[in-house]
Design an enzyme around this catalytic site. Structure first.
Site, PDB file in Angstrom:
ATOM      1  N   GLU A   1     -21.851  -8.214   9.060  1.00 46.65           N
ATOM      2  CA  GLU A   1     -23.089  -8.819   8.548  1.00 46.65           C
ATOM      3  C   GLU A   1     -24.101  -7.721   8.227  1.00 46.65           C
ATOM      4  O   GLU A   1     -24.804  -7.784   7.218  1.00 46.65           O
ATOM      5  CB  GLU A   1     -23.684  -9.808   9.554  1.00 46.65           C
TER       6      GLU A   1
ATOM      7  N   TRP B   1     -23.311  -6.545   4.925  1.00 48.87           N
ATOM      8  CA  TRP B   1     -23.912  -7.268   3.786  1.00 48.87           C
ATOM      9  C   TRP B   1     -25.318  -6.750   3.490  1.00 48.87           C
ATOM     10  O   TRP B   1     -25.746  -6.656   2.343  1.00 48.87           O
ATOM     11  CB  TRP B   1     -23.953  -8.780   4.059  1.00 48.87           C
TER      12      TRP B   1
ATOM     13  N   TRP C   1     -32.119 -24.232 -16.755  1.00 45.22           N
ATOM     14  CA  TRP C   1     -32.715 -24.799 -15.542  1.00 45.22           C
ATOM     15  C   TRP C   1     -33.618 -25.961 -15.941  1.00 45.22           C
ATOM     16  O   TRP C   1     -34.213 -25.959 -17.024  1.00 45.22           O
ATOM     17  CB  TRP C   1     -33.546 -23.746 -14.796  1.00 45.22           C
TER      18      TRP C   1
ATOM     19  N   ASN D   1     -28.803 -18.933   9.024  1.00 47.97           N
ATOM     20  CA  ASN D   1     -28.142 -18.529   7.785  1.00 47.97           C
ATOM     21  C   ASN D   1     -27.400 -19.665   7.080  1.00 47.97           C
ATOM     22  O   ASN D   1     -27.510 -19.846   5.875  1.00 47.97           O
ATOM     23  CB  ASN D   1     -27.177 -17.372   8.053  1.00 47.97           C
TER      24      ASN D   1
ATOM     25  N   TRP E   1     -33.351 -20.193  -9.404  1.00 51.50           N
ATOM     26  CA  TRP E   1     -33.299 -19.591  -8.060  1.00 51.50           C
ATOM     27  C   TRP E   1     -34.544 -18.775  -7.742  1.00 51.50           C
ATOM     28  O   TRP E   1     -34.920 -18.603  -6.583  1.00 51.50           O
ATOM     29  CB  TRP E   1     -32.039 -18.732  -7.890  1.00 51.50           C
TER      30      TRP E   1
ATOM     31  N   TRP F   1     -30.170 -15.242  -2.698  1.00 47.55           N
ATOM     32  CA  TRP F   1     -30.464 -16.328  -3.653  1.00 47.55           C
ATOM     33  C   TRP F   1     -29.521 -16.242  -4.849  1.00 47.55           C
ATOM     34  O   TRP F   1     -29.013 -17.256  -5.333  1.00 47.55           O
ATOM     35  CB  TRP F   1     -31.941 -16.297  -4.090  1.00 47.55           C
TER      36      TRP F   1
HETATM   37  P1  FAD Z   1     -27.091 -12.100  12.443  1.00 47.01           P
HETATM   38  O1  FAD Z   1     -25.981 -13.027  12.145  1.00 47.01           O
HETATM   39  O2  FAD Z   1     -27.322 -11.738  13.852  1.00 47.01           O
HETATM   40  O3  FAD Z   1     -26.821 -10.797  11.565  1.00 47.01           O
HETATM   41  C1  FAD Z   1     -27.287  -9.496  11.929  1.00 47.01           C
HETATM   42  C2  FAD Z   1     -28.011  -8.864  10.774  1.00 47.01           C
HETATM   43  O4  FAD Z   1     -27.143  -8.720   9.661  1.00 47.01           O
HETATM   44  C3  FAD Z   1     -29.176  -9.681  10.261  1.00 47.01           C
HETATM   45  O5  FAD Z   1     -30.329  -9.478  11.040  1.00 47.01           O
HETATM   46  C4  FAD Z   1     -29.315  -9.160   8.847  1.00 47.01           C
HETATM   47  O6  FAD Z   1     -30.004  -7.939   8.801  1.00 47.01           O
HETATM   48  C5  FAD Z   1     -27.864  -8.912   8.455  1.00 47.01           C
HETATM   49  N1  FAD Z   1     -27.337 -10.091   7.755  1.00 47.01           N
HETATM   50  C6  FAD Z   1     -26.793 -11.208   8.288  1.00 47.01           C
HETATM   51  N2  FAD Z   1     -26.400 -12.051   7.310  1.00 47.01           N
HETATM   52  C7  FAD Z   1     -26.715 -11.459   6.147  1.00 47.01           C
HETATM   53  C8  FAD Z   1     -26.564 -11.810   4.777  1.00 47.01           C
HETATM   54  N3  FAD Z   1     -26.009 -12.969   4.397  1.00 47.01           N
HETATM   55  N4  FAD Z   1     -27.010 -10.939   3.851  1.00 47.01           N
HETATM   56  C9  FAD Z   1     -27.575  -9.773   4.198  1.00 47.01           C
HETATM   57  N5  FAD Z   1     -27.749  -9.382   5.466  1.00 47.01           N
HETATM   58  C10 FAD Z   1     -27.312 -10.213   6.429  1.00 47.01           C
HETATM   59  N6  FAD Z   1     -31.761 -11.981   5.343  1.00 47.01           N
HETATM   60  C11 FAD Z   1     -32.799 -11.149   5.482  1.00 47.01           C
HETATM   61  O7  FAD Z   1     -32.745 -10.237   6.311  1.00 47.01           O
HETATM   62  N7  FAD Z   1     -33.910 -11.280   4.710  1.00 47.01           N
HETATM   63  C12 FAD Z   1     -34.026 -12.263   3.766  1.00 47.01           C
HETATM   64  O8  FAD Z   1     -35.043 -12.339   3.067  1.00 47.01           O
HETATM   65  C13 FAD Z   1     -32.946 -13.173   3.622  1.00 47.01           C
HETATM   66  N8  FAD Z   1     -33.021 -14.197   2.729  1.00 47.01           N
HETATM   67  C14 FAD Z   1     -31.946 -15.055   2.602  1.00 47.01           C
HETATM   68  C15 FAD Z   1     -32.002 -16.066   1.629  1.00 47.01           C
HETATM   69  C16 FAD Z   1     -30.923 -16.948   1.469  1.00 47.01           C
HETATM   70  C17 FAD Z   1     -30.987 -18.020   0.400  1.00 47.01           C
HETATM   71  C18 FAD Z   1     -29.788 -16.809   2.283  1.00 47.01           C
HETATM   72  C19 FAD Z   1     -28.613 -17.730   2.108  1.00 47.01           C
HETATM   73  C20 FAD Z   1     -29.718 -15.804   3.230  1.00 47.01           C
HETATM   74  C21 FAD Z   1     -30.780 -14.901   3.398  1.00 47.01           C
HETATM   75  N9  FAD Z   1     -30.726 -13.853   4.341  1.00 47.01           N
HETATM   76  C22 FAD Z   1     -31.791 -12.991   4.452  1.00 47.01           C
HETATM   77  C23 FAD Z   1     -29.486 -13.555   5.084  1.00 47.01           C
HETATM   78  C24 FAD Z   1     -29.320 -14.208   6.469  1.00 47.01           C
HETATM   79  O9  FAD Z   1     -29.578 -15.570   6.389  1.00 47.01           O
HETATM   80  C25 FAD Z   1     -30.208 -13.573   7.538  1.00 47.01           C
HETATM   81  O10 FAD Z   1     -30.100 -12.167   7.516  1.00 47.01           O
HETATM   82  C26 FAD Z   1     -29.808 -14.063   8.922  1.00 47.01           C
HETATM   83  O11 FAD Z   1     -29.867 -15.466   8.984  1.00 47.01           O
HETATM   84  C27 FAD Z   1     -30.724 -13.451   9.961  1.00 47.01           C
HETATM   85  O12 FAD Z   1     -30.447 -13.949  11.237  1.00 47.01           O
HETATM   86  P2  FAD Z   1     -29.845 -13.011  12.353  1.00 47.01           P
HETATM   87  O13 FAD Z   1     -30.619 -11.740  12.414  1.00 47.01           O
HETATM   88  O14 FAD Z   1     -29.757 -13.812  13.594  1.00 47.01           O
HETATM   89  O15 FAD Z   1     -28.413 -12.707  11.767  1.00 47.01           O
END
Ligand code: FAD
Length: 450
Positions: free
Chosen positions: A272, A275, A303, A339, A357, A380
């Site tokens: 993650e 990503w 759109w 997420n 979006w 997005w």
């Molecule tokens: P964990 O599952 O604990 O993951 C650890 C870290 O990995 C996160 O803190 C984050 O830095 C990174 N990570 C996890 N999932 C993703 C992902 N899909 N893409 C990129 N990095 C990821 N994340 C943001 O940090 N900032 C945003 O503005 C953001 N906007 C989002 C918008 C949409 C529409 C979607 C679908 C996802 C978005 N995310 C964003 C990705 C993700 O949802 C969050 O990073 C995650 O929910 C954060 O929770 P966590 O720290 O407990 O994640």
């Protein structure tokens, strides 16, 4: 005597594992620890409301951590290209150090670097906020990866830098600083931040505790990460966004001692972070990722004009679709959304409401405490199908099926939508099947024209 160093902090609000700060300490001499609120440079996207709230707390904690070591946090406001050279003059500094950033604002850094060097000031920039610099993970042809899996495979073959030590002590330079309160980063009239205060404690010390707690208590359950009612993800996202903790600290921690359950989930968790790296590398090659379709074929997508009532229902969690409403209310209240639910709410806006979006990206930008230039825009675009390695547009989430699959006991929905199942809960604002067909027809038209 060594002249002072200005350390300009941006997305790295920590004293530990801060390579620019560690290098300044090693250089010797006094340190001006600067945070600059730059809302004047055209490349700086104004922070959203929830991020401003976070920034206030994180800067307060940083000021304390710097003061504990004998230093002082200097706050200034304005365009970096004006403020930094002026501060260098005031402090009699001979060097300016910073940790790199990767979006449009690196243009500001490049111009500033040139200008300072022209004035014989030493300028150094450091790798700090990613596991790997974007230009070090490229295809054999020297191009950025467009697909996650080979990107992450290549990234994992590269060494991760060692941790940078926190300076034990610093000498400050007496220069003027703004008063944090005068930046009015906190909301007043109305004060909508009650839910944020209940949920979060910004700052490096709290970030360290979060990481410790996550590794000790929840990493072992991380395979359940898709269940929004369970708190098994790290919730480190705002901390990584503001650099209260670095991915390098997280990486070393996850590669250290873990129990068996933790070890089983560590790879998935680190992917993650992968990503985050991938999205940042996409941003690095596409600085206008928040405003432009990564796949230009989507420029022809038709759109719908957003219906203000529908948009309002989406924003405030009154669509009559329980999982969507629960997510949007969680976001509004806490500045965070799980997420899986982010994917569902975004898909509903883009596909069922056929809304561009960018409209959703802007709302998340304003309301998320973790709103991040790369991750928000890239995710997005992932949902919309217009991004790099995106979900195909025709994969339309059914929010009702997602609810029964990922919130099987209804706990998440009940927590945020207590009136669900009573006569007070509204009927769905749109028919899911009909709007799905409309979205697929629009997609087909785009495919035929592009
Ligand atoms: P964990 O599952 O604990 O993951 C650890 C870290 O990995 C996160 O803190 C984050 O830095 C990174 N990570 C996890 N999932 C993703 C992902 N899909 N893409 C990129 N990095 C990821 N994340 C943001 O940090 N900032 C945003 O503005 C953001 N906007 C989002 C918008 C949409 C529409 C979607 C679908 C996802 C978005 N995310 C964003 C990705 C993700 O949802 C969050 O990073 C995650 O929910 C954060 O929770 P966590 O720290 O407990 O994640």
């Amino acid at each position: 005597m060594t002249s002072p160093t200005v350390v300009w902090l941006r997305d790295d609000l920590r004293v530990d594992d801060n390579p620019a700060l560690a290098a300044a300490a090693a250089r010797g001499g006094a340190i001006v620890v600067l945070y600059l609120l730059d809302e004047a440079s055209p490349e700086s996207r104004p922070l959203g409301g929830a991020s401003r709230w976070w920034l206030h707390g994180s800067l307060g904690a940083l000021a304390d951590a710097v003061a504990e070591r004998g230093g002082r946090l200097t706050l200034r406001r304005g365009a970096a290209e004006t403020v930094v050279p002026r501060l260098v003059g005031e402090a009699g500094a001979g060097a300016v150090y910073w940790n790199r950033r990767y979006g449009a604002s690196r243009e500001v850094d490049a111009r500033l670097k040139q200008r300072l060097r022209d004035d014989d000031v030493e300028v150094r920039s450091f790798a700090a906020n990613l596991l790997h610099e974007p230009w070090t993970v490229q295809t054999e042809q020297g191009a950025p990866y467009r697909v996650f899996t080979p990107f992450w495979r290549a990234a994992q073959e590269r060494p991760v830098r060692a941790l940078a030590p926190a300076p034990d002590s610093m000498h400050a330079v007496e220069v003027e600083s703004d008063d944090l309160a005068e930046w009015t980063l906190l909301p007043t009239a109305p004060d909508w931040a009650g839910g944020l205060r209940e949920t979060w404690t910004p700052g490096e010390a709290a970030a360290r505790d979060s990481l410790d707690d996550f590794v000790a208590d929840t990493l072992g359950d991380y395979h359940e990460r898709d269940r929004p009612e369970l708190t098994v993800t790290s919730r480190l996202s705002p901390r990584l966004r503001f650099g209260e903790v670095s991915p390098v600290q997280v990486w070393h921690r996850l590669n250290g001692e873990l129990d068996d359950a933790g070890r089983r989930n560590a790879g998935k968790f680190l992917s993650e972070l992968g990503w985050r790296e991938f999205n940042t590398s996409i941003l690095f090659s596409t600085p206008d990722l928040a405003t432009r379709n990564y796949r230009s074929s989507f420029d022809a997508f038709e759109w719908a004009d957003p219906d203000p009532a529908e948009l309002d229902a989406w924003r405030h969690g009154r669509t009559g679709i329980p999982l969507v409403d629960a997510g949007m209310r969680e976001l509004w209240h806490t500045g965070y959304m799980h997420n899986r639910v982010r994917m569902v709410t975004a898909s509903f806006l883009v596909k069922n409401l056929l809304t561009d979006w960018r409209v959703g990206e802007q709302w998340f930008w304003d309301t998320l405490v973790d709103s991040d230039e790369a991750n928000n825009a890239a995710n997005w675009q992932w949902v919309a199908g217009s991004g790099a390695d995106a979900a195909p547009f025709f994969r339309v989430f059914n929010p009702e099926l997602q609810r029964t699959k990922f919130d099987p006991h209804g706990r998440y929905v009940r927590r945020w939508v207590p009136e669900y199942g009573t006569p007070e809960y509204p009927e769905p604002i749109v028919d899911l099947g009909e709007t799905r067909r409309r979205a697929l027809a629009a997609y087909e038209r785009m495919r035929r024209t592009s």
